[in-house]
Design a protein around this motif. Structure first.
Motif, PDB file in Angstrom:
ATOM      1  N   GLU A  96      -2.136  20.346  14.999  1.00 53.94           N
ATOM      2  CA  GLU A  96      -2.663  19.002  15.246  1.00 53.94           C
ATOM      3  C   GLU A  96      -3.850  18.713  14.319  1.00 53.94           C
ATOM      4  O   GLU A  96      -3.961  17.609  13.768  1.00 53.94           O
ATOM      5  CB  GLU A  96      -3.076  18.856  16.713  1.00 53.94           C
ATOM      6  N   ARG A 100      -3.599  15.764  11.563  1.00 53.73           N
ATOM      7  CA  ARG A 100      -4.539  14.643  11.580  1.00 53.73           C
ATOM      8  C   ARG A 100      -5.182  14.445  10.216  1.00 53.73           C
ATOM      9  O   ARG A 100      -5.367  13.313   9.760  1.00 53.73           O
ATOM     10  CB  ARG A 100      -5.626  14.887  12.629  1.00 53.73           C
ATOM     11  N   THR A 105       0.165  13.191  13.302  1.00 57.63           N
ATOM     12  CA  THR A 105      -0.155  13.797  14.584  1.00 57.63           C
ATOM     13  C   THR A 105       1.042  14.596  15.070  1.00 57.63           C
ATOM     14  O   THR A 105       2.179  14.346  14.639  1.00 57.63           O
ATOM     15  CB  THR A 105      -0.526  12.726  15.627  1.00 57.63           C
TER      16      THR A 105
END
Length: 252
Positions: A96, A100, A105
């Protein structure tokens, strides 16, 4: 119009060891199962794969595994449920952060290799995986084999369980995958594989290796990115599905 998701295992290169052509595979699929470093993948490989997935408009999923880098995650580890849940949560969190940074995501979770096959019947490890996904939050869907105890555990926990089929793997009559240790476990004939997946998407059936018919409601089709001819096979499956009137889009 009917739709189905195409997913592929990517980001599995490590250091000087190159596995598959991720950028090319991503042009054919709608979801990318990105290795999280426990069975394959190093931080730079994972980051580059996330950037390529975002650039291609492909949904990112966490491809979590037993902590088995030497065995490519294809060996069962008799770890405690707490240890396994912690390992899975760690992997989702790491991916994650990298996703990002790439502008994406993590949208779902798919277990890899031995972990995937183990939680078809292993209730304790299945629950550990579900607990880890629940602890991460966000109600991430879990991509799993139809009929698995993990699918039941996910739904019991209020998580979405998504059933998938494998384009390039042979099936046993009970719906499990033929072990990679057996001859014929991996399929290489593009026309045969494409025809099988069109049948799956339009009729809801898979033909097992003994000729028996398996009914399935799979929402996604897996195309392994590390097999020989993976790029061509992924393109062929997508082409034949679209020719049969089946659109390709992520299940998320």
């Amino acid at each position: 119009m009917a739709y189905i998701d195409l997913n592929s295992d990517v980001g599995e290169s490590f250091g000087n060891w190159t596995m598959g052509d991720d950028a090319a595979v991503l042009t054919s699929v709608s979801s990318a199962n990105i290795a999280c470093g426990f069975h394959a993948g190093d931080p730079s490989t994972i980051a580059q794969t996330c950037r390529e997935a975002v650039a291609s408009g492909v949904t990112i999923g966490a491809h979590v595994a037993y902590r088995d880098l030497a065995g490519f995650g294809r060996r069962f580890l008799d770890c405690s449920p707490t240890e396994l849940a912690d390992d899975v949560l760690y992997q989702i969190g790491a991916l994650e952060a990298i996703a990002r940074a790439a502008g994406g995501t993590v949208a779902y979770v798919k277990p890899h290799g031995a972990l995937y096959n183990t939680i078809v019947t292993h209730e304790v490890h299945a629950q550990a995986v579900v607990d880890a996904v629940g602890a991460f939050g966000g109600d991430l869907p879990l991509l799993l084999l139809p009929g698995s105890v993990a699918l039941t555990a996910a739904e019991r926990a209020g998580l979405r369980g998504v059933a998938e089929a494998f384009a390039d793997r042979a099936y046993n009559p009970d719906g499990t995958l033929v072990s990679r240790r057996e001859a014929g476990a991996v399929l290489h004939d593009e026309s045969e594989v494409a025809a099988n997946m069109v049948r799956l998407a339009t009729e809801g059936v898979i033909i097992a290796r003994d000729g028996s018919i398996l009914n399935t409601s799979a929402e996604s089709i897996c195309l392994h990115g590390d097999t020989a001819g993976a790029v061509s096979m992924a393109a062929a499956v997508r082409r034949e599905l679209e020719a049969a009137g089946v659109g390709i889009r992520s299940f998320v």
